[in-house]
Write a protein that holds these residues in place. Structure first.
Motif, PDB file in Angstrom:
ATOM      1  N   VAL A   1      10.280  -3.524 -10.641  1.00  0.00           N
ATOM      2  CA  VAL A   1      10.981  -4.151 -11.753  1.00  0.00           C
ATOM      3  C   VAL A   1      11.685  -5.396 -11.210  1.00  0.00           C
ATOM      4  CG1 VAL A   1      12.832  -3.875 -13.446  1.00  0.00           C
ATOM      5  CG2 VAL A   1      11.356  -1.938 -12.879  1.00  0.00           C
ATOM      6  N   GLY A   2      11.476  -6.516 -11.874  1.00  0.00           N
ATOM      7  CA  GLY A   2      12.119  -7.760 -11.478  1.00  0.00           C
ATOM      8  C   GLY A   2      11.150  -8.918 -11.524  1.00  0.00           C
ATOM      9  N   GLY A   3      11.619 -10.075 -11.145  1.00  0.00           N
ATOM     10  CA  GLY A   3      10.814 -11.284 -11.206  1.00  0.00           C
ATOM     11  C   GLY A   3       9.846 -11.455 -10.055  1.00  0.00           C
ATOM     12  N   LEU A   4      10.108 -10.786  -8.931  1.00  0.00           N
ATOM     13  CA  LEU A   4       9.225 -10.892  -7.768  1.00  0.00           C
ATOM     14  C   LEU A   4       8.044  -9.945  -7.964  1.00  0.00           C
ATOM     15  CD1 LEU A   4       8.619 -11.933  -4.914  1.00  0.00           C
ATOM     16  CD2 LEU A   4      10.125 -10.143  -4.035  1.00  0.00           C
ATOM     17  N   ILE A   5       6.853 -10.497  -8.145  1.00  0.00           N
ATOM     18  CA  ILE A   5       5.674  -9.652  -8.368  1.00  0.00           C
ATOM     19  C   ILE A   5       4.636  -9.775  -7.258  1.00  0.00           C
ATOM     20  CG2 ILE A   5       5.926  -9.590 -10.871  1.00  0.00           C
ATOM     21  CD1 ILE A   5       3.732 -11.721 -11.030  1.00  0.00           C
ATOM     22  N   ALA A   6       4.761 -10.838  -6.440  1.00  0.00           N
ATOM     23  CA  ALA A   6       3.776 -11.040  -5.378  1.00  0.00           C
ATOM     24  C   ALA A   6       4.425 -11.744  -4.193  1.00  0.00           C
ATOM     25  CB  ALA A   6       2.603 -11.871  -5.894  1.00  0.00           C
TER      26      ALA A   6
ATOM     27  N   GLY B   1       4.338 -18.833   3.067  1.00  0.00           N
ATOM     28  CA  GLY B   1       5.414 -19.778   3.335  1.00  0.00           C
ATOM     29  C   GLY B   1       6.786 -19.295   2.929  1.00  0.00           C
ATOM     30  N   GLU B   2       6.854 -18.158   2.220  1.00  0.00           N
ATOM     31  CA  GLU B   2       8.139 -17.618   1.761  1.00  0.00           C
ATOM     32  C   GLU B   2       8.592 -16.486   2.688  1.00  0.00           C
ATOM     33  OE1 GLU B   2       9.799 -18.936  -0.841  1.00  0.00           O
ATOM     34  OE2 GLU B   2       8.159 -20.357  -1.129  1.00  0.00           O
ATOM     35  N   GLY B   3       9.913 -16.349   2.851  1.00  0.00           N
ATOM     36  CA  GLY B   3      10.490 -15.247   3.595  1.00  0.00           C
ATOM     37  C   GLY B   3      11.054 -14.223   2.629  1.00  0.00           C
ATOM     38  N   TYR B   4      11.236 -12.994   3.103  1.00  0.00           N
ATOM     39  CA  TYR B   4      11.689 -11.904   2.229  1.00  0.00           C
ATOM     40  C   TYR B   4      12.633 -10.961   2.956  1.00  0.00           C
ATOM     41  CZ  TYR B   4       7.864 -13.550  -0.615  1.00  0.00           C
ATOM     42  OH  TYR B   4       7.039 -14.355  -1.352  1.00  0.00           O
ATOM     43  N   TRP B   5      13.636 -10.505   2.230  1.00  0.00           N
ATOM     44  CA  TRP B   5      14.453  -9.385   2.677  1.00  0.00           C
ATOM     45  C   TRP B   5      13.799  -8.120   2.142  1.00  0.00           C
ATOM     46  CZ3 TRP B   5      18.120  -9.448   6.217  1.00  0.00           C
ATOM     47  CH2 TRP B   5      18.802 -10.632   6.476  1.00  0.00           C
ATOM     48  N   LEU B   6      13.384  -7.237   3.013  1.00  0.00           N
ATOM     49  CA  LEU B   6      12.829  -5.942   2.642  1.00  0.00           C
ATOM     50  C   LEU B   6      13.919  -4.915   2.920  1.00  0.00           C
ATOM     51  CD1 LEU B   6       9.349  -4.502   3.435  1.00  0.00           C
ATOM     52  CD2 LEU B   6      11.401  -3.147   3.873  1.00  0.00           C
TER      53      LEU B   6
ATOM     54  N   ILE C   1      14.867 -14.662  -6.208  1.00  0.00           N
ATOM     55  CA  ILE C   1      13.988 -13.737  -6.940  1.00  0.00           C
ATOM     56  C   ILE C   1      14.030 -12.373  -6.242  1.00  0.00           C
ATOM     57  CG2 ILE C   1      11.905 -14.333  -5.638  1.00  0.00           C
ATOM     58  CD1 ILE C   1      10.447 -14.334  -8.405  1.00  0.00           C
ATOM     59  N   ALA C   2      13.844 -11.291  -7.014  1.00  0.00           N
ATOM     60  CA  ALA C   2      13.926  -9.955  -6.426  1.00  0.00           C
ATOM     61  C   ALA C   2      13.085  -8.963  -7.213  1.00  0.00           C
ATOM     62  CB  ALA C   2      15.380  -9.481  -6.400  1.00  0.00           C
TER      63      ALA C   2
ATOM     64  N   GLY D   1       0.815  -1.216   0.000  1.00  0.00           N
ATOM     65  CA  GLY D   1       0.000   0.000   0.000  1.00  0.00           C
ATOM     66  C   GLY D   1       0.844   1.258   0.000  1.00  0.00           C
ATOM     67  N   ASP D   2       0.500   2.202   0.870  1.00  0.00           N
ATOM     68  CA  ASP D   2       1.162   3.502   0.924  1.00  0.00           C
ATOM     69  C   ASP D   2       2.623   3.454   1.374  1.00  0.00           C
ATOM     70  OD1 ASP D   2      -1.208   4.650   0.107  1.00  0.00           O
ATOM     71  OD2 ASP D   2      -1.849   5.184   2.137  1.00  0.00           O
ATOM     72  N   VAL D   3       3.022   2.372   2.045  1.00  0.00           N
ATOM     73  CA  VAL D   3       4.408   2.321   2.528  1.00  0.00           C
ATOM     74  C   VAL D   3       5.387   1.846   1.458  1.00  0.00           C
ATOM     75  CG1 VAL D   3       3.691   1.979   4.922  1.00  0.00           C
ATOM     76  CG2 VAL D   3       4.284  -0.003   3.511  1.00  0.00           C
ATOM     77  N   ALA D   4       4.904   1.493   0.277  1.00  0.00           N
ATOM     78  CA  ALA D   4       5.787   1.015  -0.796  1.00  0.00           C
ATOM     79  C   ALA D   4       6.878   2.032  -1.120  1.00  0.00           C
ATOM     80  CB  ALA D   4       4.977   0.669  -2.043  1.00  0.00           C
ATOM     81  N   ASP D   5       6.592   3.322  -0.980  1.00  0.00           N
ATOM     82  CA  ASP D   5       7.595   4.356  -1.256  1.00  0.00           C
ATOM     83  C   ASP D   5       8.779   4.306  -0.293  1.00  0.00           C
ATOM     84  OD1 ASP D   5       6.094   5.262  -3.367  1.00  0.00           O
ATOM     85  OD2 ASP D   5       5.168   6.909  -2.249  1.00  0.00           O
ATOM     86  N   ASN D   6       8.620   3.610   0.827  1.00  0.00           N
ATOM     87  CA  ASN D   6       9.694   3.468   1.812  1.00  0.00           C
ATOM     88  C   ASN D   6      10.588   2.253   1.534  1.00  0.00           C
ATOM     89  OD1 ASN D   6       8.849   5.639   3.643  1.00  0.00           O
ATOM     90  ND2 ASN D   6       7.084   4.332   4.003  1.00  0.00           N
ATOM     91  N   VAL D   7      10.249   1.490   0.501  1.00  0.00           N
ATOM     92  CA  VAL D   7      10.960   0.244   0.208  1.00  0.00           C
ATOM     93  C   VAL D   7      11.829   0.428  -1.033  1.00  0.00           C
ATOM     94  CG1 VAL D   7      10.701  -2.205  -0.343  1.00  0.00           C
ATOM     95  CG2 VAL D   7       9.075  -1.093   1.215  1.00  0.00           C
ATOM     96  N   TYR D   8      13.121   0.144  -0.903  1.00  0.00           N
ATOM     97  CA  TYR D   8      14.039   0.213  -2.029  1.00  0.00           C
ATOM     98  C   TYR D   8      13.932  -1.042  -2.886  1.00  0.00           C
ATOM     99  CZ  TYR D   8      18.406   0.259  -4.643  1.00  0.00           C
ATOM    100  OH  TYR D   8      19.335   0.202  -5.650  1.00  0.00           O
ATOM    101  N   ALA D   9      13.919  -2.211  -2.225  1.00  0.00           N
ATOM    102  CA  ALA D   9      13.869  -3.476  -2.950  1.00  0.00           C
ATOM    103  C   ALA D   9      13.353  -4.582  -2.046  1.00  0.00           C
ATOM    104  CB  ALA D   9      15.257  -3.842  -3.469  1.00  0.00           C
TER     105      ALA D   9
END
Length: 167
Positions: free
Chosen positions: A143-148, A152-157, A133-134, A119-127
């Motif tokens: 931009v990149g292969g990660l779209i959703a 069960g998956e973990g993520y580096w924000l 996948i990223a 949502g609105d916090v997307a502007d605070n995320v670089y990648a």
């Protein structure tokens, strides 16, 4: 039949697996959750399994953290009668990010597009980086292969500043 408990099964491949939990059992000890895995790392903590004894600074699993789980050979991680974790005693699970990399969970079983989830916090995320996948947040969108985000998956924000949000 009148419960929201689920049986959670995550497929693990040989080597390191970046995972998170959208449901957990009451007992969230490393021994109970990860069983006979070789080791587990999360942001700022880790544990290793030496002959069935878990040693390290990581003792419990958290609903909002991502985990690198290391196994020798393909395996299944199963948690029976697990409770969904997208809500806790205080309501929705709040994710508070610090500047730089944050290893987080995704608290839902169903996938959600990045913009919808953040949502609105997307502007605070670089990648965002998942296992293999990223996605980079640009002026023209992701931009990149990660779209959703996927259950069960973990993520580096990678955060551009400190902020808190809810999925």
């Amino acid at each position: 039949e009148n419960t929201d408990c689920i049986d959670l099964t995550l497929e693990l491949h040989d080597g390191p697996n970046l995972i998170s939990f959208y449901a957990l059992a009451e007992d969230v000890s490393v021994e109970t959750i990860f069983g006979d895995a070789d080791g587990v790392l999360t942001e700022g903590a880790s544990a290793i399994n030496i002959d069935g004894e878990w040693i390290g600074s990581l003792s419990e699993v958290s609903q909002d953290d991502g985990y690198w789980v290391i196994v020798s050979g393909a395996d299944l991680l199963e948690i029976l009668d697990a409770d969904p974790v997208n809500y806790d005693a205080d309501g929705e699970v709040e994710y508070c990010m610090h500047y730089g990399p944050n290893l987080i969970s995704y608290p839902f079983q169903t996938e959600q597009y990045l913009d919808d989830a953040l949502g609105d916090v997307a502007d605070n995320v670089y990648a965002l980086l998942g296992e293999g996948i990223a996605a980079l947040n640009t002026d023209n969108g992701w931009v990149g292969g990660l779209i959703a985000f996927e259950g069960g998956e973990g993520y580096w924000l990678i955060a551009l500043n400190d902020f808190c949000f809810y999925f």
